[in-house]
Scaffold this motif. Sequence first.
Motif, PDB file in Angstrom:
ATOM      1  N   ARG A  69     -27.633  14.203  39.999  1.00  0.00           N
ATOM      2  CA  ARG A  69     -28.444  15.328  39.543  1.00  0.00           C
ATOM      3  C   ARG A  69     -28.474  15.363  38.019  1.00  0.00           C
ATOM      4  NH1 ARG A  69     -27.507  21.013  38.965  1.00  0.00           N
ATOM      5  NH2 ARG A  69     -25.323  20.660  39.540  1.00  0.00           N
ATOM      6  N   GLU A  70     -29.660  15.654  37.475  1.00  0.00           N
ATOM      7  CA  GLU A  70     -29.850  15.680  36.027  1.00  0.00           C
ATOM      8  C   GLU A  70     -29.808  17.115  35.524  1.00  0.00           C
ATOM      9  OE1 GLU A  70     -32.888  13.170  33.664  1.00  0.00           O
ATOM     10  OE2 GLU A  70     -33.849  15.117  33.902  1.00  0.00           O
ATOM     11  N   ILE A  71     -28.914  17.384  34.586  1.00  0.00           N
ATOM     12  CA  ILE A  71     -28.843  18.695  33.938  1.00  0.00           C
ATOM     13  C   ILE A  71     -29.302  18.511  32.494  1.00  0.00           C
ATOM     14  CG2 ILE A  71     -27.361  20.605  33.261  1.00  0.00           C
ATOM     15  CD1 ILE A  71     -25.461  19.769  35.515  1.00  0.00           C
ATOM     16  N   ILE A  72     -30.389  19.156  32.140  1.00  0.00           N
ATOM     17  CA  ILE A  72     -30.947  19.008  30.796  1.00  0.00           C
ATOM     18  C   ILE A  72     -30.352  20.070  29.874  1.00  0.00           C
ATOM     19  CG2 ILE A  72     -33.034  19.076  29.391  1.00  0.00           C
ATOM     20  CD1 ILE A  72     -34.597  18.062  31.789  1.00  0.00           C
ATOM     21  N   PHE A  73     -29.722  19.627  28.804  1.00  0.00           N
ATOM     22  CA  PHE A  73     -29.142  20.548  27.834  1.00  0.00           C
ATOM     23  C   PHE A  73     -30.134  20.914  26.733  1.00  0.00           C
ATOM     24  CE2 PHE A  73     -25.357  19.580  30.025  1.00  0.00           C
ATOM     25  CZ  PHE A  73     -24.429  20.549  29.693  1.00  0.00           C
ATOM     26  N   GLY A  74     -31.187  20.145  26.587  1.00  0.00           N
ATOM     27  CA  GLY A  74     -32.190  20.525  25.610  1.00  0.00           C
ATOM     28  C   GLY A  74     -33.068  19.379  25.162  1.00  0.00           C
ATOM     29  N   ARG A  75     -34.206  19.750  24.621  1.00  0.00           N
ATOM     30  CA  ARG A  75     -35.086  18.807  23.939  1.00  0.00           C
ATOM     31  C   ARG A  75     -34.638  18.694  22.490  1.00  0.00           C
ATOM     32  NH1 ARG A  75     -41.441  19.826  25.099  1.00  0.00           N
ATOM     33  NH2 ARG A  75     -41.511  19.236  27.298  1.00  0.00           N
ATOM     34  N   ILE A  76     -34.839  17.544  21.915  1.00  0.00           N
ATOM     35  CA  ILE A  76     -34.551  17.354  20.495  1.00  0.00           C
ATOM     36  C   ILE A  76     -35.878  17.104  19.799  1.00  0.00           C
ATOM     37  CG2 ILE A  76     -33.352  15.939  18.784  1.00  0.00           C
ATOM     38  CD1 ILE A  76     -31.266  15.361  20.986  1.00  0.00           C
ATOM     39  N   GLY A  77     -36.203  17.947  18.838  1.00  0.00           N
ATOM     40  CA  GLY A  77     -37.517  17.897  18.221  1.00  0.00           C
ATOM     41  C   GLY A  77     -37.632  16.876  17.108  1.00  0.00           C
ATOM     42  N   VAL A  78     -38.855  16.445  16.862  1.00  0.00           N
ATOM     43  CA  VAL A  78     -39.144  15.538  15.755  1.00  0.00           C
ATOM     44  C   VAL A  78     -38.675  16.176  14.447  1.00  0.00           C
ATOM     45  CG1 VAL A  78     -41.007  14.475  14.423  1.00  0.00           C
ATOM     46  CG2 VAL A  78     -41.069  14.420  16.928  1.00  0.00           C
ATOM     47  N   GLY A  79     -38.022  15.392  13.624  1.00  0.00           N
ATOM     48  CA  GLY A  79     -37.474  15.900  12.372  1.00  0.00           C
ATOM     49  C   GLY A  79     -36.017  16.317  12.468  1.00  0.00           C
ATOM     50  N   GLU A  92     -15.605  10.014  22.234  1.00  0.00           N
ATOM     51  CA  GLU A  92     -16.737   9.455  22.972  1.00  0.00           C
ATOM     52  C   GLU A  92     -17.878  10.466  23.050  1.00  0.00           C
ATOM     53  OE1 GLU A  92     -14.863   8.580  26.682  1.00  0.00           O
ATOM     54  OE2 GLU A  92     -14.183   6.596  26.030  1.00  0.00           O
ATOM     55  N   ARG A  93     -19.069   9.953  23.336  1.00  0.00           N
ATOM     56  CA  ARG A  93     -20.246  10.806  23.452  1.00  0.00           C
ATOM     57  C   ARG A  93     -20.072  11.775  24.627  1.00  0.00           C
ATOM     58  NH1 ARG A  93     -23.177   9.807  18.730  1.00  0.00           N
ATOM     59  NH2 ARG A  93     -23.499   7.558  18.462  1.00  0.00           N
ATOM     60  N   SER A  94     -20.482  13.027  24.429  1.00  0.00           N
ATOM     61  CA  SER A  94     -20.326  14.038  25.476  1.00  0.00           C
ATOM     62  C   SER A  94     -21.552  14.170  26.363  1.00  0.00           C
ATOM     63  CB  SER A  94     -19.998  15.393  24.841  1.00  0.00           C
ATOM     64  OG  SER A  94     -20.998  15.753  23.903  1.00  0.00           O
ATOM     65  N   LEU A  95     -22.715  13.741  25.886  1.00  0.00           N
ATOM     66  CA  LEU A  95     -23.954  13.805  26.652  1.00  0.00           C
ATOM     67  C   LEU A  95     -24.713  12.495  26.511  1.00  0.00           C
ATOM     68  CD1 LEU A  95     -25.281  17.363  25.644  1.00  0.00           C
ATOM     69  CD2 LEU A  95     -24.278  16.720  27.847  1.00  0.00           C
ATOM     70  N   SER A  96     -25.634  12.273  27.425  1.00  0.00           N
ATOM     71  CA  SER A  96     -26.552  11.142  27.300  1.00  0.00           C
ATOM     72  C   SER A  96     -27.831  11.617  26.614  1.00  0.00           C
ATOM     73  CB  SER A  96     -26.899  10.560  28.673  1.00  0.00           C
ATOM     74  OG  SER A  96     -25.752  10.015  29.304  1.00  0.00           O
ATOM     75  N   ILE A  97     -28.428  10.737  25.850  1.00  0.00           N
ATOM     76  CA  ILE A  97     -29.709  11.011  25.197  1.00  0.00           C
ATOM     77  C   ILE A  97     -30.677   9.918  25.616  1.00  0.00           C
ATOM     78  CG2 ILE A  97     -30.901  11.397  23.012  1.00  0.00           C
ATOM     79  CD1 ILE A  97     -28.699  13.378  23.305  1.00  0.00           C
ATOM     80  N   TYR A  98     -31.830  10.307  26.153  1.00  0.00           N
ATOM     81  CA  TYR A  98     -32.779   9.272  26.508  1.00  0.00           C
ATOM     82  C   TYR A  98     -34.177   9.623  26.016  1.00  0.00           C
ATOM     83  CZ  TYR A  98     -34.906  11.721  30.550  1.00  0.00           C
ATOM     84  OH  TYR A  98     -35.579  12.596  31.353  1.00  0.00           O
ATOM     85  N   ALA A  99     -34.990   8.589  25.836  1.00  0.00           N
ATOM     86  CA  ALA A  99     -36.352   8.755  25.337  1.00  0.00           C
ATOM     87  C   ALA A  99     -37.254   9.215  26.477  1.00  0.00           C
ATOM     88  CB  ALA A  99     -36.855   7.441  24.747  1.00  0.00           C
ATOM     89  N   HIS A 100     -37.786  10.404  26.342  1.00  0.00           N
ATOM     90  CA  HIS A 100     -38.698  10.943  27.354  1.00  0.00           C
ATOM     91  C   HIS A 100     -40.092  10.358  27.180  1.00  0.00           C
ATOM     92  CE1 HIS A 100     -40.714  14.428  29.531  1.00  0.00           C
ATOM     93  NE2 HIS A 100     -39.830  13.961  30.397  1.00  0.00           N
ATOM     94  N   ARG A 101     -40.364   9.869  25.998  1.00  0.00           N
ATOM     95  CA  ARG A 101     -41.602   9.151  25.696  1.00  0.00           C
ATOM     96  C   ARG A 101     -41.288   8.128  24.611  1.00  0.00           C
ATOM     97  NH1 ARG A 101     -45.669  13.340  22.877  1.00  0.00           N
ATOM     98  NH2 ARG A 101     -46.767  11.371  22.509  1.00  0.00           N
TER      99      ARG A 101
END
Length: 227
Positions: A69-79, A92-101
Amino acid sequence: MTPNTLKTFLTFSLLEGVSEAEITALNLRPIRRSIPAGEIIIDREDPSRDVYFLESGRVLAVYWTDDGREIIFGRIGVGSYFGEMAALDNHERSLSIYAHRDTDVLVLSQSDFLKLIDEVPAIRARVFPDLVQRIRQMIERNYQTASLNVEMRVRAYLVRLGLEVGALINGGEIREAPTHLEIANSVGSNREAVSRVMADLKRSGIIECGRQRISFTQPGKLVDQAT
């Protein structure tokens, strides 16, 4: 750093008001990367320490549970920037970050990022309040998940998103709006429940929805009933 990269680097929110001379003197070496949609940029528990500055595209901060299951913690905006927590605490990293586009980033090494903080007071003065704000947002998110029903969580999510993009004034709108599934993963619900809430808000005339667009036709009612 090339002149073009320097020009781009100075557009990021973290460097607002910082002069070219201050950055040039640090001899930073950011690397530009293009990342296709769907690719993981940072994986949870990864030992890397780089910090990323989002030049274009869209990325999501997520946590995948053991059952997928995917839990989204937030979008990261340009800039904006991300990855700084591991650079600061060497964990270590606490969350994964992936490119939505499709996404373009400038990548700064841990040593260069720490140099920015150590030698440019304006940047140091922004980084730590940013971290505190993120902690407060996580506390608020946990409170909402534990105490509010799905409708109230969706309303609160829309208000927060509208405030972030300045869309709650005079019937503004969110472009490239999140899908119902993305909203569900952000508020701890499911797509069907979120779709029902969105349909109710639309029938009430509080919002209007189009393809990748949410318009706030009665923002006052949305805010009043989300708080």
